[in-house]
Design an enzyme around this catalytic site. Structure first.
Site, short mmCIF file in Angstrom:
data_model
loop_
_atom_site.label_atom_id
_atom_site.label_comp_id
_atom_site.label_asym_id
_atom_site.label_seq_id
_atom_site.Cartn_x
_atom_site.Cartn_y
_atom_site.Cartn_z
CE LYS A 17 34.95 35.92 22.89
NZ LYS A 17 35.13 35.43 24.26
CB ILE A 448 46.11 39.67 42.72
CG1 ILE A 448 45.66 38.94 43.99
CG2 ILE A 448 47.01 38.75 41.93
CD1 ILE A 448 46.77 38.67 44.99
CD GLU A 501 47.78 43.68 36.23
OE1 GLU A 501 47.36 42.96 35.31
OE2 GLU A 501 48.23 43.22 37.30
CB CYS A 533 39.64 32.03 22.13
SG CYS A 533 38.22 31.14 21.45
CG HIS A 658 48.99 35.89 41.98
ND1 HIS A 658 48.15 35.52 43.01
CD2 HIS A 658 48.29 35.72 40.85
CE1 HIS A 658 46.99 35.15 42.49
NE2 HIS A 658 47.05 35.26 41.18
CG HIS A 711 37.67 32.42 40.10
ND1 HIS A 711 38.63 32.20 41.07
CD2 HIS A 711 38.35 32.62 38.95
CE1 HIS A 711 39.82 32.24 40.52
NE2 HIS A 711 39.69 32.49 39.24
N1 GLN Z 1 48.48 40.53 38.16
C1 GLN Z 1 47.55 39.78 37.43
C2 GLN Z 1 46.14 40.33 37.64
O1 GLN Z 1 45.86 40.78 38.68
C3 GLN Z 1 47.57 38.33 37.84
C4 GLN Z 1 46.61 37.51 37.04
C5 GLN Z 1 46.77 36.02 37.19
O2 GLN Z 1 47.38 35.53 38.08
N2 GLN Z 1 46.20 35.26 36.32
O3 GLN Z 1 45.31 40.29 36.76
ZN ZN Z 2 45.73 34.73 39.70
#
Ligand code: GLN
Ligand code: ZN
Length: 774
Positions: A17, A448, A501, A533, A658, A711
């Site tokens: 990596k 999300i 988060e 990883c 989600h 993305h």
């Molecule tokens: N709640 C998570 C985030 O927002 C969801 C991530 C995911 O679905 N991979 O990072």
């Molecule tokens: Zn997601």
């Protein structure tokens, strides 16, 4: 024979990596990158030689992905990469796309872009991802890279004789995709075999005597034509090959492909004795005379120490039927899916460590099993006896340990009844109560969960982990971060806020750290794709939740706003799928325990006044078994797991989930059965076409089809998101629709997220107005 099918490539400390990232950043040269790869190969071969492995794999190494390597070997380079310089430039262009190609008005990441990378998808039911070969009807093949030969000779030069590994031709073609509808890449088998034949000749010239052909497709549902392709392919290769062929099937039992597999006219067949143990007797009865059998008795997919006595019994059983010179001992599959070395795990307590084996330890286990069986004719060496005694003690300690059993958890899991799996009322009734509890505009906007994980956040976490920042100071820091994120969301006008988060390193590891019965390692990394990883937690015992895990931070966020804040949890199926799971009880039992722990967290959030709780299940689809006839059973316990986690709340509490993908066609009824009040999914890249499954199914609950492709570093315009929302409105009712990005924002930069979310709110407002005026 002591055989290995493949070794991890990333290095014990993710050296690969580092080297890749430095090379991409222009900090090291191509030669330095190649040198790093060479050193990793040398080390892996050396370890295997020292452990007494007689069939050591080569060409199992890859700078990025072994399926991509195969595409380059056979010259399957799609036209859009023909302009890239052959060699590393073309290789990484295929793996990662070419960023410079992006400009205004370009399509971002979508397929068809001149520089878009090959599509990436899961390697069977593992968490490894490969690059999908793209093959068109006019594809021709030619030997374009001699990597397998070069690496064989590289090992020879070190005095290590190896068995080169190739992705088998049938599996390679089965994994390929074509843009030409109706065309099946398997039709290209003839031309592909020409190249394999040439490669086998070159390997023989270089001094190889065995070759390993990986054909995990033998463990999945095959059509008749595909089985025939196996017979054709190996009929041809066997008659042309100067090398002895080992065909390796793994990731499951052979079942209806057993006859085909055993009929292949090759010198040896490898079978997965971890998932396919029950087939051994049938195999022993049907194996054609003279053929060797390679037994995968060491689990290549998990981290538990092998019960050596049990493995020896299996191998002995085969030796009695076939004779010792026809039996090989190995791992069930390549060790690619295991962390490299347990040696670095000083943080795990001695007892837990004694239950575990990573790749290096598994190599030793292969040696021990073979030694024990070989010594049946003579007295076994003292060190072997000692190792067996120690192994037996460790296995017994794990079996008897009170750390793996919690009678309270087991009783509670047993007592789960139908009522616990059901919300009190049906969706329509719940919806009315939820809207009363939390009034929202039409097309409510939200995100999300995660916000950018900045350098500052990662730095603070690292300092805290190293003990350079006190718990108190770290918590203060997190609190400030959350306050900032809430303030931003208020300013930008989002309707339902999140805490962002900041406290989470990873959505599964965070809960792994907080729950009991789960251990996290310091360096148990496994390749996910390319340089990426993951470090799956290890679920070793009954799962309990000693204390609330998220309430504090959600509360903190709520203090900064009058708007609703959505609580954020990872669901039981996803925690299960992204962990190493215990092998002493069914996955469904572990899932239920995880679900109970999440259920308690949900209850605590609700009690803290959180009216919306999101339970992420991005791994829900990937938990599907390889064989179709096992899907129904999986869905039963996976859907129940989610419902158990989600259903303890009152009707007025809104449950979100989600999933960051968009292929719901086969699974939409199970998604509906989860009965989340709101589901957010990925749709922006496919221009909403992927809503199809929901539309056809007449999905009743609310949906947030992602309008912002997270993305891509591109900031979506207001207009582009208005368009997507209008498209969604063509097929869904306005009251059903939420407005949100495709996934969490943690990998994005603030200067992308700020304008993107501002535009998203503007788009929702504009479309609301259109609806009001309509
Ligand atoms: N709640 C998570 C985030 O927002 C969801 C991530 C995911 O679905 N991979 O990072
Ligand atoms: Zn997601």
């Amino acid at each position: 024979f002591r055989s290995n099918l493949g070794f991890p490539r990333i290095g014990p400390r993710r050296e690969l990596k580092r080297a890749l990232e430095q090379f991409w950043a222009g900090r090291i040269s191509a030669d330095e990158l190649l040198g790093a790869g060479k050193e990793l190969r040398r080390q892996a071969w050396q370890w295997q030689a020292e452990a007494g492995i007689s069939h050591i794999p080569s060409n199992d190494f890859s700078l990025y992905d072994h399926v991509l390597d195969t595409s380059l070997v056979v010259g399957a380079v799609p036209n859009r990469f023909q302009s890239a310089k052959p060699g590393l430039e073309a290789y990484f262009a295929m793996a990662r796309g070419v960023q410079e190609g992006h400009g205004p008005g370009c399509c971002g990441n979508g397929n068809g872009h001149p520089s878009a990378a090959l599509e990436m998808t899961k390697w069977f039911d593992t968490n490894y991802h490969y690059l999908v070969p793209e093959l068109e009807p006019d594809q021709t093949f030619a030997l374009r890279s001699t990597k397998p030969v070069d690496e064989f000779m590289e090992a020879q030069a070190l005095g290590i004789h190896t068995r080169p590994v190739l992705v088998g031709p049938v599996t390679y073609l089965r994994l390929a995709k074509s843009r030409t509808s109706g065309f099946r890449p398997l039709e290209l088998l003839g031309g592909l075999l020409d190249v394999y034949e040439e490669l086998l000749r070159r390997l023989a010239d270089a001094g190889a005597d065995w070759i390993q052909m990986d054909e995990p497709s033998l463990a999945v549902d095959l059509e008749l034509a595909e089985r025939d392709a196996f017979l054709d392919a190996y009929g041809r290769l066997a008659s042309a090959s100067p090398l002895k062929l080992l065909v390796a099937s793994y990731f499951g039992a052979l079942r209806d492909n057993l006859e085909t597999a055993l009929a292949l006219p090759v010198q040896a067949m490898h079978v997965d004795m971890v998932r396919g143990r029950s087939e051994l007797d049938t195999i022993l009865q049907t194996l054609p005379a003279g053929k060797l059998l390679s037994l995968g008795v060491i689990n290549g997919r998990n981290v538990w120490r092998t019960d050596l006595a049990d493995a020896v019994a299996t191998v002995r059983h085969a030796v009695e039927a076939l004779g010792a010179n026809r039996v090989m001992v190995g791992p069930s599959c390549s060790l690619l899916h295991c962390p490299v070395d347990l040696g670095g795990e000083a943080g795990l307590d001695a007892e837990l460590r004694s239950w575990l084996a990573f790749a290096r330890q598994k190599i030793d286990e292969i040696g021990l099993v073979a030694a024990a069986v070989n010594s049946d004719d003579g007295p076994s060496a003292a060190p072997t006896q000692e190792a067996f005694a120690e192994n037996a003690r460790a296995i017994a300690s794990r079996r008897a340990s009170p750390r793996t059993r919690d009678p309270g958890v087991q009783a509670r899991a047993k007592a789960v009844d139908a009522a616990m799996l059901r919300r009190r009322s049906a969706f329509t009734a719940r919806r009315a109560l939820q809207r009363k509890a939390t009034p929202l505009p039409l097309l409510p906007t939200t995100t999300i969960g995660s916000f950018p994980q900045t350098r500052e956040i990662r730095h603070a976490r690292a300092m805290f982990k190293r003990g350079e920042l006190s718990r108190e100071a770290y918590d203060d820091f997190l609190g400030e971060q959350i306050t900032e994120v809430v303030k931003f969301q208020e300013e930008c006008g989002l309707d339902v806020l999140v805490h962002g988060e900041a406290e989470r390193n990873d959505m599964v590891e965070y809960f792994g750290e907080a729950l009991e019965g789960i251990a996290v390692t310091a360096g148990g990394w496994v390749q996910s794709y390319g340089s990426r990883c993951v470090k799956p937690p290890i679920i070793y015992g009954d799962v309990t939740r000693p204390a609330p895990m998220t309430v504090r931070w959600i509360r903190h966020a709520m203090q900064g706003t009058a708007k609703p804040v959505k609580g954020m949890l990872t669901g039981p199926v996803t925690i299960l799928c992204w962990s190493f799971v215990r092998d002493d009880q069914p996955r469904s039992d572990t899932c239920r325990q995880l679900a109970l722990a999440i259920r308690d967290e949900v209850a605590d959030l609700e009690a803290a006044g959180v009216g919306m709780i999101q339970i992420d299940e991005p791994a829900f689809r990937e938990g599907l078994p390889l064989r179709r006839d096992q899907w129904a059973e999986y869905f039963r316990w996976a859907v129940d797991g989610f419902r158990l986690a989600a259903s303890g709340v009152s009707d007025a509490t809104q449950i979100h989930t989600h999933m960051c993908y968009s292929e719901f066609n086969n699974i939409i009824d199970s998604i509906a059965a989860m009965d989340a009040d709101v589901i957010s999914i990925e749709t922006s890249r496919s221009n909403m076409e992927l809503l199809d499954a929901f539309v056809r199914f007449e999905y009743p609950n609310e949906i947030g089809p992602g309008v912002y492709d997270i993305h891509s570093p591109r900031v979506p315009t207001t207009e582009s998101m208005i368009q997507l929302l209008r498209k969604a409105l063509e097929v869904l009712r306005p009251e059903q629709i939420w407005v949100n990005p495709d996934c969490g924002l943690k990998t994005r930069q603030w200067d992308e997220v700020r304008p993107a979310l501002t535009n998203m709110v503007a788009a929702a407002r504009a479309v609301r107005e259109e609806l009001a005026n309509a």
